[in-house]
Design a protein around this motif. Structure first.
Motif, short mmCIF file in Angstrom:
data_model
loop_
_atom_site.label_atom_id
_atom_site.label_comp_id
_atom_site.label_asym_id
_atom_site.label_seq_id
_atom_site.Cartn_x
_atom_site.Cartn_y
_atom_site.Cartn_z
N ARG A 27 2.86 0.59 -11.23
CA ARG A 27 2.99 2.18 -10.93
C ARG A 27 1.51 2.61 -10.16
O ARG A 27 0.32 2.15 -10.54
CB ARG A 27 3.26 2.87 -11.94
N THR A 28 1.54 3.47 -9.46
CA THR A 28 0.31 4.21 -8.94
C THR A 28 -0.20 5.41 -9.89
O THR A 28 0.51 5.42 -10.99
CB THR A 28 0.88 4.84 -7.57
N GLU A 67 -2.44 4.11 -2.55
CA GLU A 67 -2.95 3.07 -3.94
C GLU A 67 -2.20 1.60 -3.37
O GLU A 67 -1.01 1.85 -2.99
CB GLU A 67 -2.55 3.60 -5.03
N SER A 68 -2.79 0.74 -3.53
CA SER A 68 -2.39 -0.95 -3.37
C SER A 68 -1.93 -1.43 -4.67
O SER A 68 -2.62 -1.43 -5.58
CB SER A 68 -3.18 -1.82 -2.81
N LEU A 69 -0.75 -1.88 -4.59
CA LEU A 69 -0.09 -2.83 -5.60
C LEU A 69 0.33 -4.08 -5.22
O LEU A 69 1.00 -4.25 -4.00
CB LEU A 69 1.11 -2.02 -6.23
N LEU A 86 3.59 -2.91 3.84
CA LEU A 86 4.26 -3.84 3.18
C LEU A 86 3.68 -5.22 3.86
O LEU A 86 3.61 -5.31 5.16
CB LEU A 86 5.63 -3.76 3.23
N SER A 87 3.06 -6.13 3.03
CA SER A 87 2.71 -7.54 3.57
C SER A 87 3.04 -8.59 2.46
O SER A 87 2.97 -8.14 1.32
CB SER A 87 1.51 -7.60 4.10
N LEU A 136 1.09 -1.21 0.02
CA LEU A 136 -0.16 -0.16 0.00
C LEU A 136 0.70 1.18 -0.05
O LEU A 136 1.56 1.70 1.01
CB LEU A 136 -0.81 0.08 1.41
N VAL A 137 0.96 2.01 -1.19
CA VAL A 137 1.77 3.12 -1.34
C VAL A 137 1.03 4.21 -0.70
O VAL A 137 0.10 4.49 -1.12
CB VAL A 137 2.15 3.54 -2.74
#
Length: 151
Positions: A37-38, A52-54, A116-117, A7-8
């Motif tokens: 990218r976000t 935003e989640s990547l 982060l996970s 999750l940025v």
């Protein structure tokens, strides 16, 4: 499959590379040969909120504690985008059983804050993989007086 979820959240402290106006930053993450990218934050300037989640998915054997997330903040421009900052996020440094909040330092300056996970198989930690047996057949009888009782 294994997954790295990032999750940025937000970031700042990078240089404004625009001659007129403010930078339009976005964050680019790379795990292995996959880059995501976000969205661009229009006129974000030297700090921006992304939220935003990547997610990156990989074979469990490819995702190891040596895996690194490469982080870049860029200014969305016509033509070639300017690099505002570059950082690395080595997964081995963090306990990843639950989302871990990390400030990623950028070079030449700035940071990006992420949560982060990592999921390996159906668990949330390196080295464990849950396997559910759905059935089996063809075993030889090993019991002398009755049939096998496999478990």
């Amino acid at each position: 499959f294994s997954s790295v979820h990032v999750l940025v959240k937000w970031g700042g402290g990078w240089q404004n590379k625009e001659v007129a106006g403010k930078s339009d930053p976005y964050v680019e993450l790379t795990v292995g040969d996959i880059t995501k990218r976000t969205a661009t934050v229009e006129e974000g300037g030297t700090s921006a909120v992304f939220n935003e989640s990547l997610s990156f998915h990989a074979d469990p054997l490819e995702l190891t504690p040596d895996t690194v997330v490469d982080v870049r903040v860029l200014d969305d421009d016509f033509g070639r985008d300017d690099v505002l900052g570059v950082g690395r996020l080595p997964l081995a440094r963090y306990s990843l059983a639950a989302p871990t909040e990390v400030d990623v330092p950028l070079q030449p300056r700035g940071f990006v804050q992420v949560a982060l996970s990592v999921t390996v198989g159906e668990t949330d930690s390196f080295g464990r993989l849950r396997v559910k047996a759905l059935g089996g057949a063809g075993w030889r009888d090993q019991d002398l007086l009755s049939h096998n009782d496999p478990y």
